[in-house]
Design a protein around this motif. Sequence first.
Motif, mmCIF file in Angstrom:
data_model
loop_
_atom_site.group_PDB
_atom_site.id
_atom_site.type_symbol
_atom_site.label_atom_id
_atom_site.label_comp_id
_atom_site.label_asym_id
_atom_site.label_seq_id
_atom_site.Cartn_x
_atom_site.Cartn_y
_atom_site.Cartn_z
ATOM 1 N N ASP A 58 69.728 -34.000 -36.240
ATOM 2 C CA ASP A 58 69.603 -33.358 -34.931
ATOM 3 C C ASP A 58 68.592 -32.210 -34.961
ATOM 4 O O ASP A 58 67.823 -32.029 -34.010
ATOM 5 C CB ASP A 58 70.957 -32.921 -34.372
ATOM 6 C CG ASP A 58 71.752 -31.993 -35.282
ATOM 7 O OD1 ASP A 58 71.322 -31.708 -36.419
ATOM 8 O OD2 ASP A 58 72.840 -31.552 -34.847
ATOM 9 N N ALA A 62 65.021 -31.829 -32.896
ATOM 10 C CA ALA A 62 64.591 -30.623 -32.181
ATOM 11 C C ALA A 62 63.201 -30.195 -32.657
ATOM 12 O O ALA A 62 62.340 -29.833 -31.848
ATOM 13 C CB ALA A 62 65.606 -29.501 -32.382
ATOM 14 N N ASP A 96 74.006 -25.950 -32.179
ATOM 15 C CA ASP A 96 73.495 -26.759 -31.062
ATOM 16 C C ASP A 96 71.968 -26.688 -31.072
ATOM 17 O O ASP A 96 71.398 -25.728 -30.532
ATOM 18 C CB ASP A 96 74.049 -26.226 -29.737
ATOM 19 C CG ASP A 96 73.462 -26.928 -28.518
ATOM 20 O OD1 ASP A 96 72.818 -27.991 -28.666
ATOM 21 O OD2 ASP A 96 73.640 -26.388 -27.401
ATOM 22 N N ASP A 98 69.719 -27.995 -29.366
ATOM 23 C CA ASP A 98 69.104 -27.874 -28.043
ATOM 24 C C ASP A 98 69.108 -26.428 -27.556
ATOM 25 O O ASP A 98 68.311 -26.052 -26.704
ATOM 26 C CB ASP A 98 69.824 -28.787 -27.048
ATOM 27 C CG ASP A 98 69.026 -29.043 -25.786
ATOM 28 O OD1 ASP A 98 67.773 -29.117 -25.860
ATOM 29 O OD2 ASP A 98 69.653 -29.170 -24.716
ATOM 30 N N TYR A 162 68.849 -36.365 -25.914
ATOM 31 C CA TYR A 162 69.507 -35.548 -26.942
ATOM 32 C C TYR A 162 69.243 -34.053 -26.760
ATOM 33 O O TYR A 162 70.092 -33.228 -27.058
ATOM 34 C CB TYR A 162 69.008 -35.927 -28.349
ATOM 35 C CG TYR A 162 69.616 -37.162 -28.931
ATOM 36 C CD1 TYR A 162 70.962 -37.205 -29.315
ATOM 37 C CD2 TYR A 162 68.845 -38.296 -29.140
ATOM 38 C CE1 TYR A 162 71.507 -38.348 -29.868
ATOM 39 C CE2 TYR A 162 69.384 -39.438 -29.699
ATOM 40 C CZ TYR A 162 70.711 -39.465 -30.062
ATOM 41 O OH TYR A 162 71.257 -40.587 -30.618
ATOM 42 N N PHE A 163 68.041 -33.728 -26.304
ATOM 43 C CA PHE A 163 67.612 -32.324 -26.228
ATOM 44 C C PHE A 163 67.043 -32.006 -24.847
ATOM 45 O O PHE A 163 65.864 -31.689 -24.709
ATOM 46 C CB PHE A 163 66.551 -32.038 -27.308
ATOM 47 C CG PHE A 163 66.938 -32.538 -28.668
ATOM 48 C CD1 PHE A 163 67.892 -31.863 -29.421
ATOM 49 C CD2 PHE A 163 66.362 -33.686 -29.193
ATOM 50 C CE1 PHE A 163 68.259 -32.319 -30.675
ATOM 51 C CE2 PHE A 163 66.728 -34.154 -30.441
ATOM 52 C CZ PHE A 163 67.684 -33.472 -31.192
ATOM 53 N N ARG A 165 67.254 -29.483 -22.715
ATOM 54 C CA ARG A 165 66.671 -28.153 -22.465
ATOM 55 C C ARG A 165 65.369 -27.976 -23.239
ATOM 56 O O ARG A 165 64.387 -27.457 -22.698
ATOM 57 C CB ARG A 165 67.673 -27.057 -22.824
ATOM 58 C CG ARG A 165 68.901 -27.076 -21.910
ATOM 59 C CD ARG A 165 69.987 -26.150 -22.374
ATOM 60 N NE ARG A 165 70.582 -26.701 -23.593
ATOM 61 C CZ ARG A 165 71.477 -26.093 -24.355
ATOM 62 N NH1 ARG A 165 71.886 -24.879 -24.054
ATOM 63 N NH2 ARG A 165 71.966 -26.674 -25.421
ATOM 64 N N LEU A 166 65.351 -28.405 -24.504
ATOM 65 C CA LEU A 166 64.105 -28.329 -25.280
ATOM 66 C C LEU A 166 63.032 -29.207 -24.652
ATOM 67 O O LEU A 166 61.873 -28.815 -24.559
ATOM 68 C CB LEU A 166 64.346 -28.786 -26.732
ATOM 69 C CG LEU A 166 64.938 -27.776 -27.679
ATOM 70 C CD1 LEU A 166 65.266 -28.438 -29.012
ATOM 71 C CD2 LEU A 166 63.998 -26.606 -27.893
ATOM 72 N N TRP A 167 63.433 -30.398 -24.248
ATOM 73 C CA TRP A 167 62.477 -31.343 -23.677
ATOM 74 C C TRP A 167 61.854 -30.764 -22.407
ATOM 75 O O TRP A 167 60.638 -30.801 -22.222
ATOM 76 C CB TRP A 167 63.164 -32.677 -23.376
ATOM 77 C CG TRP A 167 62.189 -33.729 -22.960
ATOM 78 C CD1 TRP A 167 61.874 -34.100 -21.691
ATOM 79 C CD2 TRP A 167 61.363 -34.503 -23.835
ATOM 80 N NE1 TRP A 167 60.906 -35.071 -21.711
ATOM 81 C CE2 TRP A 167 60.582 -35.348 -23.014
ATOM 82 C CE3 TRP A 167 61.220 -34.585 -25.207
ATOM 83 C CZ2 TRP A 167 59.660 -36.238 -23.539
ATOM 84 C CZ3 TRP A 167 60.315 -35.485 -25.736
ATOM 85 C CH2 TRP A 167 59.541 -36.292 -24.899
#
Length: 173
Positions: A58, A62, A96, A98, A162-163, A165-167
């Motif tokens: 994970d 990220a 987490d 993300d 999966y991510f 907020r990052l995406w």
Amino acid sequence: MDETEFWELIDTTREAAEGDPEDHAELLVERLLQLDPDSVLDFARHFEARYNRAYRWDLWGAASVLLDGASDDAFDYFRCWLIGQGREVFEGALHDPDSLAELLDAFDEEIDGDGEELGYAADEAYEQLTGVVAPDLGIPAAPAEPEGTPIDFEDDAALARYFPRLWERFAEE
């Protein structure tokens, strides 16, 4: 050296370097040179244990979003960089990945995400202090494969799922 002292060294040298990973590594070596060799090895054990804890699918996912792809080496350097961001960011990312979208103020792909030199700081300081290469640290080796469920880093839809907020914040358009 205890865990609090480890994180204080990481934090004070990062702040003095104003977040630049190369300057951070140089300042960290300078600070480690002020310690005795056993304390430098203690620092190295703390660093290596966290580096191994971060060997997870994970977190690699990220890193892939943040770096627009992450090879094996890039992920190794990312884990060093992540430790260099301090306890709050490191532990938050482990809890987490993300959450890095909120934990990182900014992320400049040109200088952030690559803490390769941080990974060598304790070895360099130990060798300068003693004239010999650091001995085996006596801690368990990293697992052969990252922990968790593998993620297809080529699948943009999976990474966005999966991510989220990052995406949304960091993915290339």
